[in-house]
Design a protein around this motif. Structure first.
Motif, PDB file in Angstrom:
ATOM      1  N   ILE A  42       0.838  -1.197   0.000  1.00  0.00           N
ATOM      2  CA  ILE A  42       0.000   0.000   0.000  1.00  0.00           C
ATOM      3  C   ILE A  42       0.873   1.248   0.000  1.00  0.00           C
ATOM      4  O   ILE A  42       0.654   2.179  -0.787  1.00  0.00           O
ATOM      5  CB  ILE A  42      -0.953   0.008   1.221  1.00  0.00           C
ATOM      6  N   VAL A  43       1.889   1.288   0.858  1.00  0.00           N
ATOM      7  CA  VAL A  43       2.791   2.435   0.941  1.00  0.00           C
ATOM      8  C   VAL A  43       3.522   2.629  -0.387  1.00  0.00           C
ATOM      9  O   VAL A  43       3.652   3.755  -0.875  1.00  0.00           O
ATOM     10  CB  VAL A  43       3.794   2.258   2.103  1.00  0.00           C
ATOM     11  N   ALA A  44       3.981   1.532  -1.005  1.00  0.00           N
ATOM     12  CA  ALA A  44       4.683   1.631  -2.281  1.00  0.00           C
ATOM     13  C   ALA A  44       3.770   2.194  -3.373  1.00  0.00           C
ATOM     14  O   ALA A  44       4.206   3.021  -4.186  1.00  0.00           O
ATOM     15  CB  ALA A  44       5.220   0.260  -2.692  1.00  0.00           C
ATOM     16  N   CYS A  45       2.524   1.772  -3.400  1.00  0.00           N
ATOM     17  CA  CYS A  45       1.571   2.292  -4.390  1.00  0.00           C
ATOM     18  C   CYS A  45       1.337   3.783  -4.198  1.00  0.00           C
ATOM     19  O   CYS A  45       1.342   4.555  -5.159  1.00  0.00           O
ATOM     20  CB  CYS A  45       0.237   1.549  -4.303  1.00  0.00           C
ATOM     21  N   VAL A  46       1.142   4.192  -2.960  1.00  0.00           N
ATOM     22  CA  VAL A  46       0.900   5.611  -2.672  1.00  0.00           C
ATOM     23  C   VAL A  46       2.124   6.438  -3.029  1.00  0.00           C
ATOM     24  O   VAL A  46       2.019   7.502  -3.640  1.00  0.00           O
ATOM     25  CB  VAL A  46       0.519   5.798  -1.185  1.00  0.00           C
ATOM     26  N   ASP A  47       3.308   5.947  -2.666  1.00  0.00           N
ATOM     27  CA  ASP A  47       4.540   6.692  -2.939  1.00  0.00           C
ATOM     28  C   ASP A  47       4.844   6.791  -4.426  1.00  0.00           C
ATOM     29  O   ASP A  47       5.505   7.735  -4.858  1.00  0.00           O
ATOM     30  CB  ASP A  47       5.726   6.059  -2.217  1.00  0.00           C
ATOM     31  N   SER A  48       4.380   5.836  -5.223  1.00  0.00           N
ATOM     32  CA  SER A  48       4.680   5.850  -6.655  1.00  0.00           C
ATOM     33  C   SER A  48       3.678   6.672  -7.466  1.00  0.00           C
ATOM     34  O   SER A  48       3.911   6.950  -8.637  1.00  0.00           O
ATOM     35  CB  SER A  48       4.730   4.425  -7.203  1.00  0.00           C
ATOM     36  N   ALA A  49       2.594   7.084  -6.847  1.00  0.00           N
ATOM     37  CA  ALA A  49       1.568   7.853  -7.560  1.00  0.00           C
ATOM     38  C   ALA A  49       2.062   9.278  -7.832  1.00  0.00           C
ATOM     39  O   ALA A  49       2.738   9.873  -7.001  1.00  0.00           O
ATOM     40  CB  ALA A  49       0.287   7.899  -6.743  1.00  0.00           C
ATOM     41  N   PRO A  50       1.725   9.823  -8.992  1.00  0.00           N
ATOM     42  CA  PRO A  50       2.126  11.205  -9.279  1.00  0.00           C
ATOM     43  C   PRO A  50       1.339  12.175  -8.402  1.00  0.00           C
ATOM     44  O   PRO A  50       0.246  11.849  -7.933  1.00  0.00           O
ATOM     45  CB  PRO A  50       1.754  11.381 -10.755  1.00  0.00           C
ATOM     46  N   PRO A  51       1.891  13.362  -8.186  1.00  0.00           N
ATOM     47  CA  PRO A  51       1.164  14.341  -7.378  1.00  0.00           C
ATOM     48  C   PRO A  51      -0.126  14.771  -8.070  1.00  0.00           C
ATOM     49  O   PRO A  51      -0.228  14.746  -9.300  1.00  0.00           O
ATOM     50  CB  PRO A  51       2.124  15.521  -7.258  1.00  0.00           C
ATOM     51  N   LEU A  52      -1.108  15.162  -7.277  1.00  0.00           N
ATOM     52  CA  LEU A  52      -2.376  15.619  -7.837  1.00  0.00           C
ATOM     53  C   LEU A  52      -2.229  17.033  -8.392  1.00  0.00           C
ATOM     54  O   LEU A  52      -1.495  17.855  -7.843  1.00  0.00           O
ATOM     55  CB  LEU A  52      -3.458  15.634  -6.755  1.00  0.00           C
ATOM     56  N   SER A  53      -2.963  17.303  -9.469  1.00  0.00           N
ATOM     57  CA  SER A  53      -3.007  18.660 -10.012  1.00  0.00           C
ATOM     58  C   SER A  53      -3.944  19.507  -9.145  1.00  0.00           C
ATOM     59  O   SER A  53      -4.724  18.975  -8.351  1.00  0.00           O
ATOM     60  CB  SER A  53      -3.515  18.645 -11.455  1.00  0.00           C
ATOM     61  N   ASP A  54      -3.895  20.816  -9.302  1.00  0.00           N
ATOM     62  CA  ASP A  54      -4.796  21.694  -8.561  1.00  0.00           C
ATOM     63  C   ASP A  54      -6.251  21.381  -8.885  1.00  0.00           C
ATOM     64  O   ASP A  54      -7.121  21.426  -8.016  1.00  0.00           O
ATOM     65  CB  ASP A  54      -4.494  23.163  -8.865  1.00  0.00           C
ATOM     66  N   GLU A  55      -6.511  21.056 -10.148  1.00  0.00           N
ATOM     67  CA  GLU A  55      -7.879  20.703 -10.565  1.00  0.00           C
ATOM     68  C   GLU A  55      -8.356  19.438  -9.857  1.00  0.00           C
ATOM     69  O   GLU A  55      -9.493  19.365  -9.387  1.00  0.00           O
ATOM     70  CB  GLU A  55      -7.926  20.510 -12.077  1.00  0.00           C
ATOM     71  N   GLN A  56      -7.478  18.446  -9.768  1.00  0.00           N
ATOM     72  CA  GLN A  56      -7.845  17.205  -9.086  1.00  0.00           C
ATOM     73  C   GLN A  56      -8.097  17.447  -7.597  1.00  0.00           C
ATOM     74  O   GLN A  56      -9.036  16.909  -7.026  1.00  0.00           O
ATOM     75  CB  GLN A  56      -6.742  16.163  -9.265  1.00  0.00           C
ATOM     76  N   ARG A  57      -7.246  18.255  -6.967  1.00  0.00           N
ATOM     77  CA  ARG A  57      -7.437  18.580  -5.554  1.00  0.00           C
ATOM     78  C   ARG A  57      -8.782  19.266  -5.323  1.00  0.00           C
ATOM     79  O   ARG A  57      -9.499  18.948  -4.380  1.00  0.00           O
ATOM     80  CB  ARG A  57      -6.309  19.482  -5.059  1.00  0.00           C
ATOM     81  N   ALA A  58      -9.105  20.235  -6.180  1.00  0.00           N
ATOM     82  CA  ALA A  58     -10.367  20.969  -6.038  1.00  0.00           C
ATOM     83  C   ALA A  58     -11.554  20.024  -6.200  1.00  0.00           C
ATOM     84  O   ALA A  58     -12.521  20.089  -5.430  1.00  0.00           O
ATOM     85  CB  ALA A  58     -10.437  22.094  -7.067  1.00  0.00           C
ATOM     86  N   THR A  59     -11.469  19.138  -7.172  1.00  0.00           N
ATOM     87  CA  THR A  59     -12.546  18.176  -7.401  1.00  0.00           C
ATOM     88  C   THR A  59     -12.735  17.267  -6.194  1.00  0.00           C
ATOM     89  O   THR A  59     -13.854  17.041  -5.738  1.00  0.00           O
ATOM     90  CB  THR A  59     -12.266  17.338  -8.658  1.00  0.00           C
ATOM     91  N   LEU A  60     -11.643  16.756  -5.642  1.00  0.00           N
ATOM     92  CA  LEU A  60     -11.734  15.882  -4.476  1.00  0.00           C
ATOM     93  C   LEU A  60     -12.280  16.614  -3.259  1.00  0.00           C
ATOM     94  O   LEU A  60     -13.075  16.056  -2.494  1.00  0.00           O
ATOM     95  CB  LEU A  60     -10.370  15.274  -4.157  1.00  0.00           C
TER      96      LEU A  60
END
Length: 76
Positions: A42-60
């Protein structure tokens, strides 16, 4: 892979500096080695994910605030 918390899991260091220990994580398996391997993946999957864009953050933020889909699109 061993059950040593200092080993790498998928290229990510388990218990990496800056990552607080999580003794409150639920136990998924009774076997300690299997449980540690699960959380290492789980930690490896989270660490390998790209950072969220501002648009993605706003949507979430809108999604988790309970607003409608139309509002989520406006916020993004």
């Amino acid at each position: 892979m061993t059950n040593n918390r200092e080993t790498t899991a998928g290229g990510a260091l388990v218990g990496a500096p800056g990552r607080p220990a999580r003794p409150d994580r639920p136990r998924r398996f009774d076997d300690d080695a299997r449980n540690d391997a699960y959380w290492a993946r789980i930690v490896a999957c989270v660490d390998s994910a790209p950072p969220l864009s501002d648009e993605q953050r706003a949507t979430l933020r809108v999604i988790f605030s309970g607003a409608t889909t139309a509002t989520a699109q406006e916020a993004a």
